[in-house]
Write a protein that holds these residues in place. Sequence first.
Motif, PDB file in Angstrom:
ATOM      1  N   GLN A 110       0.829  -1.197   0.000  1.00 14.81           N
ATOM      2  CA  GLN A 110       0.000   0.000   0.000  1.00 14.81           C
ATOM      3  C   GLN A 110       0.875   1.264   0.000  1.00 14.81           C
ATOM      4  OE1 GLN A 110      -3.319  -0.876   2.240  1.00 14.81           O
ATOM      5  NE2 GLN A 110      -4.341   0.262   0.613  1.00 14.81           N
ATOM      6  N   GLU A 111       1.889   1.228   0.837  1.00 16.72           N
ATOM      7  CA  GLU A 111       2.804   2.374   0.896  1.00 16.72           C
ATOM      8  C   GLU A 111       3.466   2.608  -0.456  1.00 16.72           C
ATOM      9  OE1 GLU A 111       5.876   2.361   3.916  1.00 16.72           O
ATOM     10  OE2 GLU A 111       4.416   1.661   5.422  1.00 16.72           O
ATOM     11  N   GLY A 112       3.878   1.513  -1.073  1.00 14.93           N
ATOM     12  CA  GLY A 112       4.526   1.597  -2.379  1.00 14.93           C
ATOM     13  C   GLY A 112       3.583   2.252  -3.385  1.00 14.93           C
ATOM     14  N   ARG A 113       2.339   1.806  -3.389  1.00 10.52           N
ATOM     15  CA  ARG A 113       1.363   2.381  -4.332  1.00 10.52           C
ATOM     16  C   ARG A 113       1.155   3.869  -4.059  1.00 10.52           C
ATOM     17  NH1 ARG A 113      -1.295  -2.565  -4.515  1.00 10.52           N
ATOM     18  NH2 ARG A 113      -2.498  -2.123  -2.657  1.00 10.52           N
ATOM     19  N   ALA A 114       1.105   4.201  -2.765  1.00 10.82           N
ATOM     20  CA  ALA A 114       0.885   5.603  -2.390  1.00 10.82           C
ATOM     21  C   ALA A 114       2.052   6.467  -2.882  1.00 10.82           C
ATOM     22  CB  ALA A 114       0.737   5.734  -0.878  1.00 10.82           C
ATOM     23  N   TRP A 115       3.266   5.964  -2.713  1.00  6.62           N
ATOM     24  CA  TRP A 115       4.419   6.738  -3.174  1.00  6.62           C
ATOM     25  C   TRP A 115       4.431   6.887  -4.699  1.00  6.62           C
ATOM     26  CZ3 TRP A 115       7.282  10.187  -1.051  1.00  6.62           C
ATOM     27  CH2 TRP A 115       7.565  10.153   0.319  1.00  6.62           C
ATOM     28  N   PHE A 116       3.992   5.846  -5.380  1.00  5.28           N
ATOM     29  CA  PHE A 116       3.970   5.982  -6.840  1.00  5.28           C
ATOM     30  C   PHE A 116       2.928   7.014  -7.263  1.00  5.28           C
ATOM     31  CE2 PHE A 116       2.797   4.534 -11.230  1.00  5.28           C
ATOM     32  CZ  PHE A 116       3.970   4.997 -11.804  1.00  5.28           C
ATOM     33  N   LYS A 117       1.811   6.999  -6.545  1.00  2.00           N
ATOM     34  CA  LYS A 117       0.772   7.984  -6.836  1.00  2.00           C
ATOM     35  C   LYS A 117       1.346   9.392  -6.648  1.00  2.00           C
ATOM     36  CE  LYS A 117      -3.817   9.066  -7.214  1.00  2.00           C
ATOM     37  NZ  LYS A 117      -3.550  10.319  -7.931  1.00  2.00           N
ATOM     38  N   LYS A 118       2.047   9.587  -5.524  1.00  2.00           N
ATOM     39  CA  LYS A 118       2.674  10.889  -5.267  1.00  2.00           C
ATOM     40  C   LYS A 118       3.629  11.258  -6.402  1.00  2.00           C
ATOM     41  CE  LYS A 118       3.043  11.513  -0.239  1.00  2.00           C
ATOM     42  NZ  LYS A 118       4.053  11.727   0.811  1.00  2.00           N
ATOM     43  N   LEU A 119       4.395  10.263  -6.805  1.00  2.00           N
ATOM     44  CA  LEU A 119       5.365  10.496  -7.878  1.00  2.00           C
ATOM     45  C   LEU A 119       4.649  10.950  -9.150  1.00  2.00           C
ATOM     46  CD1 LEU A 119       8.364  10.271  -8.692  1.00  2.00           C
ATOM     47  CD2 LEU A 119       7.979   7.868  -9.211  1.00  2.00           C
ATOM     48  N   GLU A 120       3.575  10.246  -9.474  1.00  2.00           N
ATOM     49  CA  GLU A 120       2.841  10.608 -10.697  1.00  2.00           C
ATOM     50  C   GLU A 120       2.193  11.981 -10.566  1.00  2.00           C
ATOM     51  OE1 GLU A 120       0.483   7.110 -12.329  1.00  2.00           O
ATOM     52  OE2 GLU A 120       2.090   7.517 -13.773  1.00  2.00           O
ATOM     53  N   ASP A 121       1.836  12.345  -9.328  1.00  2.00           N
ATOM     54  CA  ASP A 121       1.207  13.651  -9.127  1.00  2.00           C
ATOM     55  C   ASP A 121       2.228  14.768  -8.978  1.00  2.00           C
ATOM     56  OD1 ASP A 121      -1.148  12.356  -9.275  1.00  2.00           O
ATOM     57  OD2 ASP A 121      -1.516  12.273  -7.116  1.00  2.00           O
ATOM     58  N   TYR A 129       9.668  13.040  -6.339  1.00  2.00           N
ATOM     59  CA  TYR A 129      10.359  13.323  -7.591  1.00  2.00           C
ATOM     60  C   TYR A 129      11.866  13.431  -7.375  1.00  2.00           C
ATOM     61  CZ  TYR A 129      11.736  15.432 -11.967  1.00  2.00           C
ATOM     62  OH  TYR A 129      12.363  15.676 -13.152  1.00  2.00           O
ATOM     63  N   ARG A 130      12.239  14.083  -6.274  1.00  2.00           N
ATOM     64  CA  ARG A 130      13.664  14.273  -5.985  1.00  2.00           C
ATOM     65  C   ARG A 130      14.347  12.912  -5.805  1.00  2.00           C
ATOM     66  NH1 ARG A 130      16.028  14.515  -1.323  1.00  2.00           N
ATOM     67  NH2 ARG A 130      14.102  14.846  -0.145  1.00  2.00           N
ATOM     68  N   ALA A 181      -3.677   4.416 -13.364  1.00  2.00           N
ATOM     69  CA  ALA A 181      -2.255   4.329 -13.718  1.00  2.00           C
ATOM     70  C   ALA A 181      -2.092   3.848 -15.154  1.00  2.00           C
ATOM     71  CB  ALA A 181      -1.533   3.373 -12.773  1.00  2.00           C
ATOM     72  N   THR A 182      -1.093   4.425 -15.822  1.00  2.00           N
ATOM     73  CA  THR A 182      -0.802   3.992 -17.193  1.00  2.00           C
ATOM     74  C   THR A 182       0.202   2.839 -17.148  1.00  2.00           C
ATOM     75  OG1 THR A 182       0.922   5.633 -17.261  1.00  2.00           O
ATOM     76  CG2 THR A 182      -1.190   6.239 -18.228  1.00  2.00           C
ATOM     77  N   LEU A 183       0.438   2.249 -18.315  1.00  2.00           N
ATOM     78  CA  LEU A 183       1.276   1.042 -18.329  1.00  2.00           C
ATOM     79  C   LEU A 183       2.431   1.146 -19.312  1.00  2.00           C
ATOM     80  CD1 LEU A 183      -1.978  -0.128 -18.071  1.00  2.00           C
ATOM     81  CD2 LEU A 183      -0.486  -1.932 -17.188  1.00  2.00           C
ATOM     82  N   TYR A 184       3.274   0.130 -19.219  1.00  2.00           N
ATOM     83  CA  TYR A 184       4.412  -0.042 -20.133  1.00  2.00           C
ATOM     84  C   TYR A 184       3.948   0.124 -21.580  1.00  2.00           C
ATOM     85  CZ  TYR A 184       8.450  -2.729 -22.051  1.00  2.00           C
ATOM     86  OH  TYR A 184       9.551  -3.155 -22.737  1.00  2.00           O
TER      87      TYR A 184
END
Length: 562
Positions: free
Chosen positions: A209-220, A226-227, A304-307
């Motif tokens: 869940q944490e991983g997904r949340a961080w990816f969401k943040k990254l995409e946003d 981002y850093r 989320a988009t894909l490869y």
Amino acid sequence: MDYKKNVTSCLVSLLGEHLSEQQINELLETPKHPSYGDVAFPCFTLAKLFRKPPAAIATELAENLRHPLFDKVEAKGAYVNVFLNKSAISKQIIETIVKQQRHYGDLSLGQGKTIVLDFSSPNIAKPFSMGHLRSTVIGNAIANIAEKCGYRTVRINHLGDWGTQFGKLIAAYKHWGDENKINENPIQELFRLYVKFHEEAETNEQLEQEGRAWFKKLEDGDEEAYRLWKWFRDESLRDFNRIYELLGISFDSYNGEAFYNDKMDRVIQLLEEQGLLSESDGALVVRLDEYELPPCLIKKSDGATLYATRDLAAALYRYETYAFSRALYVVGHEQRLHFQQVFSVLKKLGFAWANAMTHVPFGLMLKDGRKMSTRKGRVILLEDVLKDAIALAKKNIAEKNPNVKNEDEVARQVGVGAVIFYDLKHERTNNIEFSLEDMLKFEGETGPYVQYTHARACSILRNAPSPVTDHIQGLTDEGSWEIVKLLAAFPNIIQNAYEYLDPSLIAKYLIDVSQAFNSYYAHTKVLTEDEQLHSRLALVYATTVVLKEGLRLLGIHAPEEM
Ligand code: ARG
């Protein structure tokens, strides 16, 4: 120069009404033994056509086949055997090579059209795998071959630098990461975090869940996410660049998956406008029933988009940016379905250029008969392989030639060349069994063997009493003739290697040339001062030109001493 063409064109003028040029070309054979001449034409096909015995046709043809470059034409059973004028042909070919030098074999097939090659494309924060090595050296060689054929090339490293795994990596870093360790040894440390994340996630559901949340943040566009991502990417790229530098390979573009983040909406919009999107369990897909393929997933239910979405955007971008006449993707077999789907979606969008896209797959690198994998301990790090190869090359060279100049540079060229050649000499789609010892042997079908042959020929030229000129006479002995025939075939080999997108044709050819040269050298006193000296030196020189250029096409250096 293709001396067979002389035979073909003579036969066309005699038989043009009955057989096409291509048919005749395909019928021509190379006799097993020199006593049957250099080119043979079997008459069985004509016998059926004319309802006459093949031997009678052969006799008749042999009488009428004339050309200044033919010494003798003979009917033998059902065959017409053509004996070429070795003197005239060898003179012509050696002179051409001496004159054209490294441009010998340049073709104009491409007429300046552009080919885009997507190769290497490793994934950020993961070790550079053997699969990526294969993609890197095959892609680079195909690009060199395409350029030799007159195409302009664009080499693209489509880095795997986006996707849910980066959310996981950020989460892992926040839990267990250490900035210094990453700076010291980026890929190793990031990969350790990645593996740890997966181990811990087996017992701790929270983590995914944490991983997904961080990816969401990254995409946003979250600043911290981002850093960190940017830092991981830069550090990984630094590691990869060391490998590319060792291999001597560079790219025109490192636009990876992340580059297409802001270019996917357009693809999705195009798909929508054309009514190609359908919903499936909340996700958006393009159905590909008419291609008998499973649907291509464009957007997950969480948005989320894909490869594949990124590859669609990349294809569009590349077409608009480079106006390619052809796009090649040098990627392992396991992504076959992915590329079929991507190409099919582009065809459904009505892009004619989608037909100019090709997936160029290759076989696996095996260790003890099993796939080498980064996960299961059978890991062999590419950088270690290259370093071991260089060290072993250094040892071998010291034994053979202790006085060699620039020994470190030569050891690097031989060690790296050995790894590249070993990879490329296997037919592209075959699996390869990894063996460092086999790669570095100085005998047998190896890179060092070809390089050594080239260096040996260079040393003959260094010891020659007079320089190579292009005032040469033809050579007619069997040993030179074997070499001349091979040298004459070089342009054809290049063309075939391009058509099949398979550098192994060139690697095998270089082995043949080396063998012919070494057997010539074993039987001939090249440096004897007689009236043929100039011609023999020119032949030796022509051989160095072709070996060096052939190795260059494979991405391998040809040291003059080793
Ligand atoms: N990064 C991918 C992998 O390592 C390969 C990417 C190939 N190129 C592409 N356009 N999909 O599996």
